[in-house]
Scaffold this active site. Structure first.
Site, PDB file in Angstrom:
ATOM      1  N   SER A 149      -0.390   9.652  14.684  1.00 60.86           N
ATOM      2  CA  SER A 149       0.538   9.552  13.818  1.00 60.86           C
ATOM      3  C   SER A 149       0.008  10.052  12.226  1.00 60.86           C
ATOM      4  O   SER A 149      -0.479   8.925  11.647  1.00 60.86           O
ATOM      5  CB  SER A 149       1.269   8.189  13.668  1.00 60.86           C
ATOM      6  OG  SER A 149       0.292   7.106  13.339  1.00 60.86           O
ATOM      7  N   GLY A 197      -0.052   4.608  -0.325  1.00 60.36           N
ATOM      8  CA  GLY A 197      -0.643   5.902   0.123  1.00 60.36           C
ATOM      9  C   GLY A 197       0.283   6.468   1.123  1.00 60.36           C
ATOM     10  O   GLY A 197       1.467   6.123   1.231  1.00 60.36           O
ATOM     11  N   GLY A 198      -0.318   7.423   1.633  1.00 61.23           N
ATOM     12  CA  GLY A 198       0.491   8.399   2.332  1.00 61.23           C
ATOM     13  C   GLY A 198       1.126   7.742   3.685  1.00 61.23           C
ATOM     14  O   GLY A 198       2.511   7.789   3.966  1.00 61.23           O
ATOM     15  N   LYS A 214     -12.314   6.334  16.768  1.00 59.27           N
ATOM     16  CA  LYS A 214     -11.951   7.613  16.821  1.00 59.27           C
ATOM     17  C   LYS A 214     -12.340   8.394  15.534  1.00 59.27           C
ATOM     18  O   LYS A 214     -12.576   9.721  15.470  1.00 59.27           O
ATOM     19  CB  LYS A 214     -10.608   7.999  17.305  1.00 59.27           C
ATOM     20  CG  LYS A 214      -9.616   7.406  16.653  1.00 59.27           C
ATOM     21  CD  LYS A 214      -8.815   7.998  15.547  1.00 59.27           C
ATOM     22  CE  LYS A 214      -8.153   7.359  14.682  1.00 59.27           C
ATOM     23  NZ  LYS A 214      -7.548   8.133  13.486  1.00 59.27           N
ATOM     24  N   THR A 224      -6.473  13.244  15.943  1.00 59.95           N
ATOM     25  CA  THR A 224      -7.456  13.373  14.888  1.00 59.95           C
ATOM     26  C   THR A 224      -8.499  14.391  14.832  1.00 59.95           C
ATOM     27  O   THR A 224      -8.939  14.720  13.806  1.00 59.95           O
ATOM     28  CB  THR A 224      -8.190  11.836  14.725  1.00 59.95           C
ATOM     29  OG1 THR A 224      -7.132  10.942  14.696  1.00 59.95           O
ATOM     30  CG2 THR A 224      -8.596  11.832  13.237  1.00 59.95           C
ATOM     31  N   ARG A 278      -7.812  13.782   7.693  1.00 61.24           N
ATOM     32  CA  ARG A 278      -8.819  14.043   6.587  1.00 61.24           C
ATOM     33  C   ARG A 278     -10.519  13.768   6.981  1.00 61.24           C
ATOM     34  O   ARG A 278     -11.447  14.295   6.347  1.00 61.24           O
ATOM     35  CB  ARG A 278      -8.640  13.039   5.410  1.00 61.24           C
ATOM     36  CG  ARG A 278      -8.404  11.663   5.946  1.00 61.24           C
ATOM     37  CD  ARG A 278      -7.940  10.706   5.032  1.00 61.24           C
ATOM     38  NE  ARG A 278      -6.415  10.931   4.738  1.00 61.24           N
ATOM     39  CZ  ARG A 278      -5.527   9.897   4.179  1.00 61.24           C
ATOM     40  NH1 ARG A 278      -6.091   8.788   3.845  1.00 61.24           N
ATOM     41  NH2 ARG A 278      -4.537  10.299   3.973  1.00 61.24           N
ATOM     42  N   GLY A 305       0.797  -1.233   0.044  1.00 60.29           N
ATOM     43  CA  GLY A 305      -0.085  -0.053  -0.017  1.00 60.29           C
ATOM     44  C   GLY A 305       0.814   1.251  -0.067  1.00 60.29           C
ATOM     45  O   GLY A 305       1.596   1.611   1.109  1.00 60.29           O
ATOM     46  N   ASP A 355      -4.836   9.138  19.795  1.00 58.03           N
ATOM     47  CA  ASP A 355      -5.205   9.166  18.506  1.00 58.03           C
ATOM     48  C   ASP A 355      -6.424  10.025  18.379  1.00 58.03           C
ATOM     49  O   ASP A 355      -6.753  10.728  17.378  1.00 58.03           O
ATOM     50  CB  ASP A 355      -5.392   7.727  18.107  1.00 58.03           C
ATOM     51  CG  ASP A 355      -5.074   7.646  16.484  1.00 58.03           C
ATOM     52  OD1 ASP A 355      -4.931   8.800  15.688  1.00 58.03           O
ATOM     53  OD2 ASP A 355      -5.367   6.697  15.811  1.00 58.03           O
ATOM     54  N   GLU A 394     -11.969   6.991   6.592  1.00 53.96           N
ATOM     55  CA  GLU A 394     -12.325   5.966   7.034  1.00 53.96           C
ATOM     56  C   GLU A 394     -13.466   6.178   8.048  1.00 53.96           C
ATOM     57  O   GLU A 394     -14.473   4.967   8.437  1.00 53.96           O
ATOM     58  CB  GLU A 394     -11.115   5.238   8.037  1.00 53.96           C
ATOM     59  CG  GLU A 394      -9.849   4.846   6.884  1.00 53.96           C
ATOM     60  CD  GLU A 394     -10.106   3.310   6.618  1.00 53.96           C
ATOM     61  OE1 GLU A 394     -11.235   2.783   6.497  1.00 53.96           O
ATOM     62  OE2 GLU A 394      -9.166   2.642   6.089  1.00 53.96           O
TER      63      GLU A 394
HETATM   64  N1  LIG Z   1      -2.445   8.973   6.604  1.00 54.70           N
HETATM   65  C1  LIG Z   1      -2.220   8.653   7.844  1.00 54.70           C
HETATM   66  O1  LIG Z   1      -1.658   9.579   8.467  1.00 54.70           O
HETATM   67  C2  LIG Z   1      -2.453   7.415   8.398  1.00 54.70           C
HETATM   68  C3  LIG Z   1      -1.795   7.342   9.599  1.00 54.70           C
HETATM   69  C4  LIG Z   1      -2.052   6.250  10.286  1.00 54.70           C
HETATM   70  C5  LIG Z   1      -3.228   5.172   9.775  1.00 54.70           C
HETATM   71  N2  LIG Z   1      -3.404   5.546   8.590  1.00 54.70           N
HETATM   72  C6  LIG Z   1      -4.424   4.372   7.972  1.00 54.70           C
HETATM   73  O2  LIG Z   1      -3.767   3.941   6.815  1.00 54.70           O
HETATM   74  C7  LIG Z   1      -4.533   3.322   5.853  1.00 54.70           C
HETATM   75  C8  LIG Z   1      -4.220   4.097   4.739  1.00 54.70           C
HETATM   76  O3  LIG Z   1      -4.164   5.146   4.682  1.00 54.70           O
HETATM   77  P1  LIG Z   1      -3.201   6.087   3.707  1.00 54.70           P
HETATM   78  O4  LIG Z   1      -3.349   7.576   4.207  1.00 54.70           O
HETATM   79  O5  LIG Z   1      -2.181   5.577   3.246  1.00 54.70           O
HETATM   80  O6  LIG Z   1      -4.428   6.113   2.332  1.00 54.70           O
HETATM   81  P2  LIG Z   1      -4.275   6.949   0.886  1.00 54.70           P
HETATM   82  O7  LIG Z   1      -5.571   7.354   0.642  1.00 54.70           O
HETATM   83  O8  LIG Z   1      -3.221   7.895   1.046  1.00 54.70           O
HETATM   84  O9  LIG Z   1      -3.726   5.604  -0.073  1.00 54.70           O
HETATM   85  C9  LIG Z   1      -4.614   4.541  -0.151  1.00 54.70           C
HETATM   86  C10 LIG Z   1      -3.849   3.637  -1.020  1.00 54.70           C
HETATM   87  O10 LIG Z   1      -4.599   2.277  -1.128  1.00 54.70           O
HETATM   88  C11 LIG Z   1      -4.531   2.062  -2.383  1.00 54.70           C
HETATM   89  N3  LIG Z   1      -5.707   1.233  -2.844  1.00 54.70           N
HETATM   90  C12 LIG Z   1      -6.787   1.597  -3.020  1.00 54.70           C
HETATM   91  N4  LIG Z   1      -7.743   0.760  -3.392  1.00 54.70           N
HETATM   92  C13 LIG Z   1      -7.140  -0.424  -3.213  1.00 54.70           C
HETATM   93  C14 LIG Z   1      -7.500  -1.598  -3.183  1.00 54.70           C
HETATM   94  N5  LIG Z   1      -8.644  -2.248  -3.436  1.00 54.70           N
HETATM   95  N6  LIG Z   1      -6.476  -2.802  -2.820  1.00 54.70           N
HETATM   96  C15 LIG Z   1      -5.329  -2.241  -2.482  1.00 54.70           C
HETATM   97  N7  LIG Z   1      -4.972  -1.121  -2.471  1.00 54.70           N
HETATM   98  C16 LIG Z   1      -5.814  -0.276  -2.733  1.00 54.70           C
HETATM   99  C17 LIG Z   1      -4.675   3.172  -3.097  1.00 54.70           C
HETATM  100  O11 LIG Z   1      -4.023   2.749  -4.542  1.00 54.70           O
HETATM  101  C18 LIG Z   1      -3.617   4.061  -2.475  1.00 54.70           C
HETATM  102  O12 LIG Z   1      -2.169   3.694  -2.529  1.00 54.70           O
HETATM  103  C19 LIG Z   1      -5.904   3.726   6.295  1.00 54.70           C
HETATM  104  O13 LIG Z   1      -6.646   2.802   6.749  1.00 54.70           O
HETATM  105  C20 LIG Z   1      -5.735   4.687   7.276  1.00 54.70           C
HETATM  106  O14 LIG Z   1      -6.836   5.165   8.062  1.00 54.70           O
HETATM  107  C21 LIG Z   1      -3.242   6.385   7.780  1.00 54.70           C
END
Ligand SMILES: NC(=O)c1ccc[n+]([C@@H]2O[C@H](COP(=O)([O-])OP(=O)(O)OC[C@H]3O[C@@H](n4cnc5c(N)ncnc54)[C@H](O)[C@@H]3O)[C@@H](O)[C@H]2O)c1
Length: 333
Positions: A134, A9-10, A187, A244, A251, A7, A240, A277
């Site tokens: 975080s 994402g960020g 949360k 948040t 977000r 994954g 957390d 989420e």
């Molecule tokens: N961003 C934060 O600061 C942060 C911190 C702690 C926890 N989280 C948690 O981490 C998780 C991911 O958050 P994020 O911020 O990285 O999200 P994001 O929106 O930045 O990225 C989501 C990622 O998931 C991928 N994705 C989308 N559909 C998919 C699928 N069907 N199968 C596999 N991958 C898929 C996308 O391509 C993308 O890379 C969430 O549950 C979030 O709550 C985020």
């Protein structure tokens, strides 16, 4: 240690950078070939601007990257955790530890994410939840951050603690996986509500009340589901919740602000452009509360606004005019 982060994402990207900094051999997996190509070309993630991705960070969209990895981090949105775990299950090394860093509850089953992962990968793979206050943006900037590594398997919790820990990223260990995961998921619903109140122009009093009473009902459900009450006073609970509900990095809160300002929910979720989420968690939390026969008035109110289009003003009025209560459930017994 060879580690795959599933994954990009960020959050997955920020954690991959922590692991890389700690000297591990890290591969960051993207869901699509296009996403991986953008990362490879720009050497920066649009979800984590200003954090250059070094050449030694391997980038791929081939799930085969989990082969030979001792640790596999699952960092997709919660709705994709099960399918991602399913796709890598046959490729995992025996004994590979899975680390869930997503925050949510599975929609169709109401399972915690580690429980959903366990169903897919079967016995023989310790599972750890890593959670706490975080923001990816701040971890990316190496701002001091403290989280918790939770598992029923003490060795696995401590192994993950050691792998991630450095002078900017401190990790505590815990055996209360249910408490840690529920705090993290629930949360987000309260953060959406905090945003709605901000968007409606309410002040600090309202937000402090929302956070405090929100934590009370989160802990009520968490304890009913087997979590420890003290966990909700810890990093993955109140920690957390604070981050948040108060930050513009959130977000969930930003989505709530749009809704509080009058944007229809679906449009607000789309405008955020990344996974919100709390929107999904509101529906699952309501179902869990009903099943466990636990009172969660704020979560119920959030559900009415998010899914039934109810006016937030009417919902706040109803919350404020509920029957009088004792603050502590067991006072004057
Ligand atoms: N961003 C934060 O600061 C942060 C911190 C702690 C926890 N989280 C948690 O981490 C998780 C991911 O958050 P994020 O911020 O990285 O999200 P994001 O929106 O930045 O990225 C989501 C990622 O998931 C991928 N994705 C989308 N559909 C998919 C699928 N069907 N199968 C596999 N991958 C898929 C996308 O391509 C993308 O890379 C969430 O549950 C979030 O709550 C985020």
């Amino acid at each position: 240690m060879k580690i795959a982060v599933m994954g990009s994402g960020g959050w997955g990207t920020a954690l991959a950078m922590v692991l890389l900094e700690n000297g591990h051999d890290v591969t960051l997996w993207s869901y699509t070939q296009e996403e991986s190509a953008v990362l490879r070309e720009k050497r920066e993630n649009p979800m984590l601007k200003g954090v250059p991705l070094p050449e030694k960070l391997h980038l791929t969209w081939d799930a085969g990257c989990v082969r030979d990895c001792g640790i596999v981090v699952l960092a997709t949105p919660s709705f994709a955790v099960r399918t991602t775990a399913r796709s890598i299950a046959p490729l995992l090394d025996p004994g590979a530890v899975l680390v869930s860093v997503s925050k949510g509850i599975e929609k169709d089953t109401s399972l915690t994410l580690t429980a959903a992962i366990a169903e897919e990968v079967g016995e023989g793979h310790p599972i750890v939840a890593l959670s706490g206050p975080s923001h990816a943006e701040e971890v990316g900037r190496q701002v001091p951050t403290v989280v918790v590594s939770a598992s029923r398997d003490r060795a696995a919790a401590e192994q993950v603690q050691d792998l991630f820990m450095n002078e900017r990223f401190r990790v505590y260990a815990s055996d209360d996986v249910v408490g840690v995961e529920l705090g993290a998921a629930l949360k987000n619903v309260i953060a959406l509500c905090a945003g709605i109140c901000d968007g409606m122009g309410f002040g600090d009093n309202t937000k402090a009340a929302l956070m405090t009473r929100g934590l009370t009902e989160i802990a009520r459900l968490g304890v009913a589901m087997g979590g420890r009450r003290e966990t909700f006073a810890g990093l993955s609970g109140v920690g957390d919740l604070i981050v948040t509900c108060t930050s513009m990095h959130s977000r969930n809160r930003r989505c709530g602000i749009l809704i509080g300002q009058g944007t229809p929910t679906r449009q607000a979720v789309q405008e955020i452009g990344a996974v919100v989420e709390g929107y999904y968690a509101a529906a699952t939390a309501k179902a869990l509360a009903e099943k466990a026969q636990v009172e969660m008035p704020i979560t119920e109110a959030a559900y009415q606004v998010l899914y039934q289009g109810k006016d937030p003003h009417a919902v706040i009025h109803e919350l404020m005019t509920r029957d009088r209560k004792h603050e502590l459930e067991d006072s004057w017994v």
